[in-house]
Scaffold this active site. Structure first.
Site, PDB file in Angstrom:
ATOM      1  N   HIS A  88      -7.345  -6.890 -56.105  1.00  0.00           N
ATOM      2  CA  HIS A  88      -6.918  -7.519 -57.347  1.00  0.00           C
ATOM      3  C   HIS A  88      -6.200  -6.512 -58.240  1.00  0.00           C
ATOM      4  O   HIS A  88      -6.760  -5.472 -58.581  1.00  0.00           O
ATOM      5  CB  HIS A  88      -8.140  -8.092 -58.077  1.00  0.00           C
ATOM      6  CG  HIS A  88      -8.771  -9.229 -57.345  1.00  0.00           C
ATOM      7  ND1 HIS A  88      -8.723 -10.513 -57.815  1.00  0.00           N
ATOM      8  CD2 HIS A  88      -9.441  -9.280 -56.163  1.00  0.00           C
ATOM      9  CE1 HIS A  88      -9.348 -11.311 -56.958  1.00  0.00           C
ATOM     10  NE2 HIS A  88      -9.788 -10.585 -55.954  1.00  0.00           N
ATOM     11  N   CYS A  95      -4.413 -14.136 -60.439  1.00  0.00           N
ATOM     12  CA  CYS A  95      -5.658 -14.210 -61.183  1.00  0.00           C
ATOM     13  C   CYS A  95      -5.451 -15.069 -62.428  1.00  0.00           C
ATOM     14  O   CYS A  95      -4.519 -14.831 -63.193  1.00  0.00           O
ATOM     15  CB  CYS A  95      -6.084 -12.790 -61.565  1.00  0.00           C
ATOM     16  SG  CYS A  95      -7.265 -12.677 -62.903  1.00  0.00           S
ATOM     17  N   GLU A  96      -6.299 -16.062 -62.598  1.00  0.00           N
ATOM     18  CA  GLU A  96      -6.137 -16.957 -63.749  1.00  0.00           C
ATOM     19  C   GLU A  96      -6.516 -16.297 -65.068  1.00  0.00           C
ATOM     20  O   GLU A  96      -6.214 -16.827 -66.133  1.00  0.00           O
ATOM     21  CB  GLU A  96      -6.940 -18.247 -63.548  1.00  0.00           C
ATOM     22  CG  GLU A  96      -8.426 -18.078 -63.546  1.00  0.00           C
ATOM     23  CD  GLU A  96      -9.165 -19.376 -63.239  1.00  0.00           C
ATOM     24  OE1 GLU A  96     -10.254 -19.547 -63.785  1.00  0.00           O
ATOM     25  OE2 GLU A  96      -8.660 -20.199 -62.455  1.00  0.00           O
ATOM     26  N   HIS A  97      -7.150 -15.149 -65.021  1.00  0.00           N
ATOM     27  CA  HIS A  97      -7.556 -14.465 -66.251  1.00  0.00           C
ATOM     28  C   HIS A  97      -6.462 -13.569 -66.818  1.00  0.00           C
ATOM     29  O   HIS A  97      -6.329 -13.434 -68.026  1.00  0.00           O
ATOM     30  CB  HIS A  97      -8.819 -13.634 -66.016  1.00  0.00           C
ATOM     31  CG  HIS A  97      -9.973 -14.465 -65.576  1.00  0.00           C
ATOM     32  ND1 HIS A  97     -10.847 -14.065 -64.587  1.00  0.00           N
ATOM     33  CD2 HIS A  97     -10.408 -15.689 -65.972  1.00  0.00           C
ATOM     34  CE1 HIS A  97     -11.751 -14.996 -64.401  1.00  0.00           C
ATOM     35  NE2 HIS A  97     -11.510 -15.990 -65.228  1.00  0.00           N
ATOM     36  N   HIS A  98      -5.678 -12.917 -65.935  1.00  0.00           N
ATOM     37  CA  HIS A  98      -4.672 -11.959 -66.396  1.00  0.00           C
ATOM     38  C   HIS A  98      -3.262 -12.271 -65.894  1.00  0.00           C
ATOM     39  O   HIS A  98      -2.324 -11.562 -66.239  1.00  0.00           O
ATOM     40  CB  HIS A  98      -5.050 -10.539 -65.943  1.00  0.00           C
ATOM     41  CG  HIS A  98      -6.392 -10.113 -66.420  1.00  0.00           C
ATOM     42  ND1 HIS A  98      -7.517 -10.156 -65.616  1.00  0.00           N
ATOM     43  CD2 HIS A  98      -6.811  -9.674 -67.620  1.00  0.00           C
ATOM     44  CE1 HIS A  98      -8.565  -9.741 -66.312  1.00  0.00           C
ATOM     45  NE2 HIS A  98      -8.173  -9.444 -67.521  1.00  0.00           N
ATOM     46  N   GLN A 103     -10.909 -15.818 -56.963  1.00  0.00           N
ATOM     47  CA  GLN A 103     -11.118 -15.767 -55.516  1.00  0.00           C
ATOM     48  C   GLN A 103     -12.296 -16.617 -55.076  1.00  0.00           C
ATOM     49  O   GLN A 103     -12.253 -17.249 -54.019  1.00  0.00           O
ATOM     50  CB  GLN A 103     -11.298 -14.305 -55.086  1.00  0.00           C
ATOM     51  CG  GLN A 103     -11.408 -14.134 -53.587  1.00  0.00           C
ATOM     52  CD  GLN A 103     -11.469 -12.673 -53.189  1.00  0.00           C
ATOM     53  OE1 GLN A 103     -10.870 -11.817 -53.840  1.00  0.00           O
ATOM     54  NE2 GLN A 103     -12.189 -12.379 -52.124  1.00  0.00           N
ATOM     55  N   CYS A 124      -5.599  -6.789 -61.283  1.00  0.00           N
ATOM     56  CA  CYS A 124      -6.265  -6.662 -62.585  1.00  0.00           C
ATOM     57  C   CYS A 124      -7.341  -5.573 -62.530  1.00  0.00           C
ATOM     58  O   CYS A 124      -7.717  -5.026 -63.568  1.00  0.00           O
ATOM     59  CB  CYS A 124      -6.855  -8.001 -63.044  1.00  0.00           C
ATOM     60  SG  CYS A 124      -8.045  -8.743 -61.934  1.00  0.00           S
TER      61      CYS A 124
END
Length: 185
Positions: free
Chosen positions: A143, A74-77, A115, A145
């Site tokens: 996920h 995940c590019e956020h976490h 995704q 996250c």
């Protein structure tokens, strides 16, 4: 020590750990190597993955490769999401080597992702390579996250789909694909 290893050492210190303790001595190097592997898709190109593995065929019926396992971050976490992709296309004179479909999934999954974008990237790559009449991609993933932090929902699954060409234009074609992969409900 590589720059990436150095950053992992700083992360350990920032977390309050002692990077000199026995169990952590090689952790920055191992973490850097693992991250490079998990993000190896940045160093891959579609042309190299396909490597000419397109073969003449008179088949104009749906080709499906389903349950292709995928692992991404995940590019956020920077936490993993794990799932499977189902990829279909309708050939127009050429078919793609079977392993190449899985390799295309891996190339895009092995990048920092969300995704929704991953699903589109795979579909557009298959379309670009095959010039198919239509391409469909469904990804279902869990996920970390969502499971390990935040709302901590252990049974949540995210489903995304991208339909191009005939799969978008024809409800019948789309439904056939969804029924064949067992996702029509």
């Amino acid at each position: 020590m590589t720059e990436l290893s150095s950053h992992y050492q700083q992360i350990l210190v920032g977390l309050g750990e002692d990077p000199e303790r026995e169990g952590l001595l090689d952790t920055p190097k191992r973490a850097a190597k693992a991250m490079q592997y998990l993000c190896k898709g940045y160093g891959e190109r579609l042309e190299d993955i396909v490597n000419g593995a397109l073969f003449a065929s008179t088949n104009d019926e749906m080709v499906i490769v389903q349950d292709i396992e995928l692992y991404s971050l995940c590019e956020h976490h920077l936490l993993p999401f794990i799932g499977k992709a189902h990829v279909a296309y309708i050939p127009t004179g050429k078919v793609l080597g079977l392993s190449k479909v899985a390799r295309i999934v891996d190339m895009y999954a092995r990048r920092l992702q969300i995704q929704e974008n991953l699903t589109r990237q795979i579909a557009e790559a298959i379309q670009e390579v095959t010039r198919a009449a239509g391409v469909a991609v469904v990804i279902e993933a869990q996920h970390m996250c969502m499971k390990m932090r935040g709302v901590e929902k252990q049974n949540s699954v995210m489903n995304t789909s991208v339909m191009l060409g005939t799969f978008r234009e024809s409800c019948t074609t789309r439904m056939e694909f969804l029924q064949l992969i067992g996702r029509s409900h």
